[in-house]
Design a protein around this motif. Structure first.
Motif, PDB file in Angstrom:
ATOM      1  N   SER A 166       0.737  -1.146  -0.078  1.00 22.64           N
ATOM      2  CA  SER A 166      -0.090   0.070  -0.235  1.00 22.64           C
ATOM      3  C   SER A 166       0.740   1.395   0.025  1.00 22.64           C
ATOM      4  CB  SER A 166      -0.830  -0.054   1.169  1.00 22.64           C
ATOM      5  OG  SER A 166      -1.992  -0.953   0.916  1.00 22.64           O
ATOM      6  N   VAL A 167       2.111   1.026   0.298  1.00 24.92           N
ATOM      7  CA  VAL A 167       2.988   2.204   0.537  1.00 24.92           C
ATOM      8  C   VAL A 167       4.339   1.530  -0.144  1.00 24.92           C
ATOM      9  CG1 VAL A 167       4.176   3.963   1.801  1.00 24.92           C
ATOM     10  CG2 VAL A 167       2.083   3.327   2.406  1.00 24.92           C
ATOM     11  N   ALA A 168       4.857   2.262  -1.043  1.00 27.77           N
ATOM     12  CA  ALA A 168       6.322   2.124  -1.425  1.00 27.77           C
ATOM     13  C   ALA A 168       7.428   3.254  -1.098  1.00 27.77           C
ATOM     14  CB  ALA A 168       6.518   1.639  -3.024  1.00 27.77           C
ATOM     15  N   VAL A 169       8.544   2.991  -0.668  1.00 24.37           N
ATOM     16  CA  VAL A 169       9.268   4.152  -0.356  1.00 24.37           C
ATOM     17  C   VAL A 169      10.640   4.085  -0.948  1.00 24.37           C
ATOM     18  CG1 VAL A 169      10.346   5.525   1.434  1.00 24.37           C
ATOM     19  CG2 VAL A 169       8.206   4.194   1.914  1.00 24.37           C
ATOM     20  N   ALA A 170      10.977   4.777  -1.918  1.00 26.55           N
ATOM     21  CA  ALA A 170      12.483   4.796  -2.688  1.00 26.55           C
ATOM     22  C   ALA A 170      13.127   5.880  -2.042  1.00 26.55           C
ATOM     23  CB  ALA A 170      11.839   5.246  -4.304  1.00 26.55           C
ATOM     24  N   ASN A 171      14.544   5.499  -2.048  1.00 24.65           N
ATOM     25  CA  ASN A 171      15.483   6.373  -1.754  1.00 24.65           C
ATOM     26  C   ASN A 171      16.818   6.097  -2.769  1.00 24.65           C
ATOM     27  OD1 ASN A 171      15.829   3.793   0.316  1.00 24.65           O
ATOM     28  ND2 ASN A 171      18.051   4.800  -0.290  1.00 24.65           N
ATOM     29  N   THR A 172      17.432   7.245  -2.854  1.00 27.52           N
ATOM     30  CA  THR A 172      18.688   7.275  -3.596  1.00 27.52           C
ATOM     31  C   THR A 172      19.923   6.533  -2.576  1.00 27.52           C
ATOM     32  OG1 THR A 172      19.386   9.364  -3.157  1.00 27.52           O
ATOM     33  CG2 THR A 172      18.247   9.000  -5.141  1.00 27.52           C
ATOM     34  N   GLU A 173      20.587   5.661  -3.132  1.00 28.36           N
ATOM     35  CA  GLU A 173      21.915   5.076  -2.300  1.00 28.36           C
ATOM     36  C   GLU A 173      22.807   6.050  -2.586  1.00 28.36           C
ATOM     37  OE1 GLU A 173      22.362   0.872  -3.292  1.00 28.36           O
ATOM     38  OE2 GLU A 173      21.015   0.434  -2.299  1.00 28.36           O
ATOM     39  N   GLY A 174      23.866   5.918  -1.398  1.00 29.65           N
ATOM     40  CA  GLY A 174      24.945   7.153  -1.428  1.00 29.65           C
ATOM     41  C   GLY A 174      24.449   8.308  -0.953  1.00 29.65           C
ATOM     42  N   LEU A 175      24.540   9.569  -1.685  1.00 28.26           N
ATOM     43  CA  LEU A 175      24.152  10.687  -1.342  1.00 28.26           C
ATOM     44  C   LEU A 175      22.777  10.540  -1.355  1.00 28.26           C
ATOM     45  CD1 LEU A 175      24.759  13.607  -0.396  1.00 28.26           C
ATOM     46  CD2 LEU A 175      24.962  14.202  -2.962  1.00 28.26           C
ATOM     47  N   ARG A 176      22.076  11.187  -0.107  1.00 27.88           N
ATOM     48  CA  ARG A 176      20.375  10.658  -0.153  1.00 27.88           C
ATOM     49  C   ARG A 176      19.806  12.197  -0.732  1.00 27.88           C
ATOM     50  NH1 ARG A 176      18.642   7.010   3.903  1.00 27.88           N
ATOM     51  NH2 ARG A 176      19.698   5.112   3.130  1.00 27.88           N
ATOM     52  N   VAL A 177      19.139  12.099  -1.787  1.00 23.48           N
ATOM     53  CA  VAL A 177      18.600  13.371  -2.335  1.00 23.48           C
ATOM     54  C   VAL A 177      17.130  13.054  -2.572  1.00 23.48           C
ATOM     55  CG1 VAL A 177      20.535  14.410  -3.409  1.00 23.48           C
ATOM     56  CG2 VAL A 177      19.257  12.896  -4.793  1.00 23.48           C
ATOM     57  N   ASP A 178      16.249  13.824  -3.050  1.00 26.73           N
ATOM     58  CA  ASP A 178      15.097  13.575  -3.115  1.00 26.73           C
ATOM     59  C   ASP A 178      14.445  14.307  -4.576  1.00 26.73           C
ATOM     60  OD1 ASP A 178      12.108  13.258  -3.751  1.00 26.73           O
ATOM     61  OD2 ASP A 178      11.754  13.657  -1.557  1.00 26.73           O
ATOM     62  N   PRO A 179      14.433  13.715  -5.750  1.00 24.15           N
ATOM     63  CA  PRO A 179      14.393  14.460  -7.033  1.00 24.15           C
ATOM     64  C   PRO A 179      12.974  14.648  -7.537  1.00 24.15           C
ATOM     65  CG  PRO A 179      14.837  12.314  -7.492  1.00 24.15           C
ATOM     66  CD  PRO A 179      14.710  12.271  -6.092  1.00 24.15           C
ATOM     67  N   ASN A 190      15.082  19.527 -14.104  1.00 20.80           N
ATOM     68  CA  ASN A 190      13.921  19.772 -12.944  1.00 20.80           C
ATOM     69  C   ASN A 190      14.216  18.678 -11.896  1.00 20.80           C
ATOM     70  OD1 ASN A 190      12.924  22.318 -14.049  1.00 20.80           O
ATOM     71  ND2 ASN A 190      11.263  20.822 -15.026  1.00 20.80           N
ATOM     72  N   GLN A 191      14.526  17.417 -12.053  1.00 19.56           N
ATOM     73  CA  GLN A 191      14.931  16.458 -11.181  1.00 19.56           C
ATOM     74  C   GLN A 191      15.902  16.638 -10.401  1.00 19.56           C
ATOM     75  OE1 GLN A 191      14.084  12.432 -12.936  1.00 19.56           O
ATOM     76  NE2 GLN A 191      12.018  12.689 -12.676  1.00 19.56           N
ATOM     77  N   PHE A 192      17.041  17.151 -11.494  1.00 19.33           N
ATOM     78  CA  PHE A 192      18.332  17.510 -10.649  1.00 19.33           C
ATOM     79  C   PHE A 192      18.146  18.678  -9.648  1.00 19.33           C
ATOM     80  CE2 PHE A 192      22.223  19.846 -10.607  1.00 19.33           C
ATOM     81  CZ  PHE A 192      23.358  18.905 -10.182  1.00 19.33           C
ATOM     82  N   ARG A 193      17.249  19.791 -10.087  1.00 18.48           N
ATOM     83  CA  ARG A 193      17.322  20.822  -9.325  1.00 18.48           C
ATOM     84  C   ARG A 193      16.417  20.599  -8.249  1.00 18.48           C
ATOM     85  NH1 ARG A 193      13.088  24.472  -9.428  1.00 18.48           N
ATOM     86  NH2 ARG A 193      12.193  23.585 -11.296  1.00 18.48           N
ATOM     87  N   HIS A 194      15.375  19.768  -8.063  1.00 13.60           N
ATOM     88  CA  HIS A 194      14.753  19.325  -7.143  1.00 13.60           C
ATOM     89  C   HIS A 194      15.547  18.486  -6.050  1.00 13.60           C
ATOM     90  CE1 HIS A 194      10.924  21.212  -8.180  1.00 13.60           C
ATOM     91  NE2 HIS A 194      10.849  20.489  -9.547  1.00 13.60           N
TER      92      HIS A 194
END
Length: 328
Positions: A195-208, A304-308
């Motif tokens: 019901s919930v999926a949670v994605a994260n970048t590995e290494g440097l944590r950013v939210d695009p 835009n994803q890079f900027r965010h």
């Protein structure tokens, strides 16, 4: 008392100024039933519930609220007690707010990434026939679908839904997208794979991702419903994010289309159902067995994803520490 299996995703509230685009997208594209309530409110139906999506006029262009349907008053009271025991304020919804959502016994409280969470015990149903292009949607005990969130604090979101709804880990997916490695965890609160999926970048944590959710999923009744809605949305000029493909973990066939508010909508068919007696979490390499080829992404979208992502490093992510900390 565990509330696992007694809760399901019930509705979402969206703030937007693009009512015309959303009506074309939802009714003419995805194939939903639409009810225009007044100048500032529009609702979509998937089944006999009066409301599955509530659109309110406003500037956010985002999902603002997640509504959770609780089976009965005992489980409802248990969840509210968990929240209050941790010192989090629970606000009772007014009758007018409950009526707009088509629910009874409504409360709200803060959630991850600023997503307001709401609980209710009873959905108001209607016998008014559905006027929609899809033959049907799979809801029932599994709820209306799932949401996916990108986060710099995935463990905190995991703990939040564990403490709140006794969420269980279904599995992980590791995938590299545009040379960035992502880890995605899938949480279930009933027999639906997640019901919930949670994605994260590995290494440097950013939210695009600009929006509070990355995508919403709904499950159609037939393969024909999925393919014909894909064709309708393409003809209407809506941008596909990912073409038709099949996921590695829940085996769902689906595609992803960009909504008028910017987040994505996954229309899927025939995912597996979790067997609690045998299920063991695992890690899958890659999101898809086949397909889900990117469509329509431009250089501007990537910039835009890079900027965010860069901007996310300069702001704290809302995690509601009282609910996202370790279980006492």
């Amino acid at each position: 008392m565990s509330v696992f299996g007694k809760v399901r995703l019930g509705y979402l509230c969206i703030e937007t100024r693009r009512f015309g685009d959303w009506q074309r997208f939802g009714a003419d594209g995805v194939g939903l039933h639409v009810d225009r309530l007044d100048h500032d409110h529009l609702r979509f139906r998937l089944d006999d519930h009066e409301c599955r999506l509530l659109l309110r006029r406003g500037p956010a262009e985002d999902v603002t609220t997640v509504g959770w349907h609780v089976d009965h008053h005992e489980a409802f009271d248990d969840i509210v007690a968990r929240i209050a025991t941790r010192g989090v304020t629970v606000e009772h919804g007014h009758d007018e707010e409950a009526a707009l959502r088509g629910v009874q016994r409504l409360v709200r409280f803060p959630g991850p990434k600023g997503l307001v969470q709401e609980l209710y015990t009873t959905a108001v149903t209607t016998t008014v026939p559905l006027r929609m292009q899809a033959s049907g949607f799979v809801t029932g005990d599994a709820g209306m679908g799932h949401i996916a969130i990108t986060s710099r604090r995935p463990d905190a979101i995991h703990r939040y839904y564990d403490n709140l709804l006794d969420a269980r880990l279904s599995d992980f997916i590791v995938e590299t997208i545009s040379r960035v490695r992502f880890r995605i965890r899938f949480l279930r609160v009933n027999g639906r794979h997640h019901s919930v999926a949670v994605a994260n970048t590995e290494g440097l944590r950013v939210d695009p991702i600009r929006t509070a959710i990355q995508h919403l999923n709904t499950q159609v009744a037939t393969l024909d419903d999925m393919t014909t809605s894909y064709q309708r949305l393409k003809r209407l000029g809506f941008t596909m994010a990912l073409g038709v493909g099949q996921h590695t973990n829940d085996k769902e066939l689906s595609y992803y289309v960009r909504t008028p508010s910017g987040f994505e909508w996954e229309v899927g068919w025939n995912p597996i159902t979790v067997d609690e007696s045998t299920w063991e979490p695992t890690t899958h390499q890659g999101i898809s067995i086949w397909g889900h080829t990117p469509e329509g992404q431009t250089v501007i979208d990537k910039l835009n994803q890079f900027r965010h992502g860069a901007a996310s490093l300069r702001r704290a992510e809302i995690t509601v520490p009282a609910l996202s900390g370790a279980t006492p």
